[in-house]
Design a protein around this motif. Structure first.
Motif, PDB file in Angstrom:
ATOM      1  N   TRP A 118       0.807  -1.200   0.000  1.00 36.48           N
ATOM      2  CA  TRP A 118       0.000   0.000   0.000  1.00 36.48           C
ATOM      3  C   TRP A 118       0.851   1.265   0.000  1.00 36.48           C
ATOM      4  O   TRP A 118       0.333   2.361   0.012  1.00 36.48           O
ATOM      5  CB  TRP A 118      -0.942   0.003   1.205  1.00 36.48           C
ATOM      6  CG  TRP A 118      -0.195   0.035   2.504  1.00 36.48           C
ATOM      7  CD1 TRP A 118       0.229   1.148   3.171  1.00 36.48           C
ATOM      8  CD2 TRP A 118       0.242  -1.068   3.286  1.00 36.48           C
ATOM      9  NE1 TRP A 118       0.900   0.795   4.308  1.00 36.48           N
ATOM     10  CE2 TRP A 118       0.923  -0.568   4.405  1.00 36.48           C
ATOM     11  CE3 TRP A 118       0.133  -2.440   3.136  1.00 36.48           C
ATOM     12  CZ2 TRP A 118       1.490  -1.384   5.378  1.00 36.48           C
ATOM     13  CZ3 TRP A 118       0.702  -3.245   4.112  1.00 36.48           C
ATOM     14  CH2 TRP A 118       1.356  -2.733   5.207  1.00 36.48           C
ATOM     15  N   ALA A 119       2.173   1.121  -0.018  1.00 37.05           N
ATOM     16  CA  ALA A 119       3.045   2.288  -0.017  1.00 37.05           C
ATOM     17  C   ALA A 119       2.734   3.165  -1.224  1.00 37.05           C
ATOM     18  O   ALA A 119       2.679   2.695  -2.349  1.00 37.05           O
ATOM     19  CB  ALA A 119       4.503   1.854  -0.036  1.00 37.05           C
ATOM     20  N   ALA A 120       2.522   4.442  -0.964  1.00 34.57           N
ATOM     21  CA  ALA A 120       2.218   5.383  -2.043  1.00 34.57           C
ATOM     22  C   ALA A 120       3.523   5.852  -2.671  1.00 34.57           C
ATOM     23  O   ALA A 120       4.253   6.626  -2.085  1.00 34.57           O
ATOM     24  CB  ALA A 120       1.432   6.561  -1.496  1.00 34.57           C
ATOM     25  N   CYS A 121       3.797   5.359  -3.848  1.00 35.75           N
ATOM     26  CA  CYS A 121       5.033   5.708  -4.555  1.00 35.75           C
ATOM     27  C   CYS A 121       4.755   6.671  -5.692  1.00 35.75           C
ATOM     28  O   CYS A 121       5.539   6.780  -6.632  1.00 35.75           O
ATOM     29  CB  CYS A 121       5.737   4.440  -5.050  1.00 35.75           C
ATOM     30  SG  CYS A 121       6.244   3.343  -3.708  1.00 35.75           S
ATOM     31  N   VAL A 148       6.484  10.592   1.146  1.00 37.17           N
ATOM     32  CA  VAL A 148       7.058   9.511   0.351  1.00 37.17           C
ATOM     33  C   VAL A 148       7.427   8.380   1.296  1.00 37.17           C
ATOM     34  O   VAL A 148       8.163   8.599   2.271  1.00 37.17           O
ATOM     35  CB  VAL A 148       8.315   9.982  -0.414  1.00 37.17           C
ATOM     36  CG1 VAL A 148       8.950   8.837  -1.179  1.00 37.17           C
ATOM     37  CG2 VAL A 148       7.963  11.125  -1.350  1.00 37.17           C
ATOM     38  N   ASP A 149       6.917   7.202   1.036  1.00 33.04           N
ATOM     39  CA  ASP A 149       7.234   6.044   1.865  1.00 33.04           C
ATOM     40  C   ASP A 149       8.669   5.608   1.587  1.00 33.04           C
ATOM     41  O   ASP A 149       9.058   5.456   0.430  1.00 33.04           O
ATOM     42  CB  ASP A 149       6.257   4.902   1.574  1.00 33.04           C
ATOM     43  CG  ASP A 149       6.350   3.807   2.608  1.00 33.04           C
ATOM     44  OD1 ASP A 149       7.368   3.093   2.611  1.00 33.04           O
ATOM     45  OD2 ASP A 149       5.416   3.673   3.408  1.00 33.04           O
ATOM     46  N   LYS A 150       9.441   5.402   2.642  1.00 26.30           N
ATOM     47  CA  LYS A 150      10.854   5.041   2.470  1.00 26.30           C
ATOM     48  C   LYS A 150      11.044   3.675   1.807  1.00 26.30           C
ATOM     49  O   LYS A 150      12.129   3.364   1.337  1.00 26.30           O
ATOM     50  CB  LYS A 150      11.591   5.104   3.806  1.00 26.30           C
ATOM     51  CG  LYS A 150      11.080   4.131   4.847  1.00 26.30           C
ATOM     52  CD  LYS A 150      11.765   4.340   6.171  1.00 26.30           C
ATOM     53  CE  LYS A 150      11.122   3.456   7.218  1.00 26.30           C
ATOM     54  NZ  LYS A 150      11.597   3.775   8.553  1.00 26.30           N
ATOM     55  N   SER A 151       9.986   2.885   1.716  1.00 26.46           N
ATOM     56  CA  SER A 151      10.091   1.591   1.040  1.00 26.46           C
ATOM     57  C   SER A 151      10.042   1.736  -0.489  1.00 26.46           C
ATOM     58  O   SER A 151      10.372   0.798  -1.208  1.00 26.46           O
ATOM     59  CB  SER A 151       8.983   0.645   1.503  1.00 26.46           C
ATOM     60  OG  SER A 151       7.729   1.092   1.034  1.00 26.46           O
TER      61      SER A 151
END
Length: 148
Positions: free
Chosen positions: A20-23, A42-45
């Motif tokens: 679900w990380a918003a990239c 920004v998701d660090k993943s």
């Protein structure tokens, strides 16, 4: 037995990057010199992040052009001043300026542009600002980008 399977699934899902990380994000600029979003996370993943800029106004690029420029917070004031001097032919950006982390091209009413950049260019704890480098816009058309 079911409890062990549930626990294993929870542990496994925690070990991989969240689906679900918003990239990516979309931001709008208008003829009133405003972005519709003041903060982007920004998701660090994410390995890469894509920003899409939509100019929702009607005015032409020469009169009310907008771009999206990302830089360290400490660099924004000087970068905006230098960018204004670059002129419209260069989208109000200095070629090869290392202070620019990412940017879209300058667009007019009804146009859209996107940029994808490597998230490894961002550092945890650093303050980042995005802004429009069209002369006079940066003071009001800006927001914060956070690495989370």
């Amino acid at each position: 037995m079911k409890l062990k399977k549930v626990a294993a699934c929870v542990l496994l899902s925690a070990a991989v990057a969240p689906a679900w990380a918003a990239c990516e994000a979309t931001i709008e600029g208008n003829d009133m010199m405003q972005f519709n979003i003041k903060e982007i996370v920004v998701d660090k993943s994410c390995k890469e992040f894509t920003l899409t800029l939509k100019h929702t106004g009607k005015l032409a690029k020469a009169a009310m052009g907008h771009n999206w420029v990302l830089a360290k917070d400490a660099d924004v004031k000087d970068l905006a001043a230098d960018s204004a001097k670059a002129g419209p032919a260069k989208d109000y950006l200095v070629d090869g300026d290392a202070r620019i982390i990412a940017h879209t091209k300058l667009i007019g009413g009804g146009e859209t542009d996107s940029v994808t950049f490597d998230v490894s260019k961002l550092a945890a704890g650093e303050k980042y600002t995005y802004f429009c480098s069209f002369p006079g816009h940066w003071a009001v058309m800006k927001g914060e980008l956070k690495l989370n």
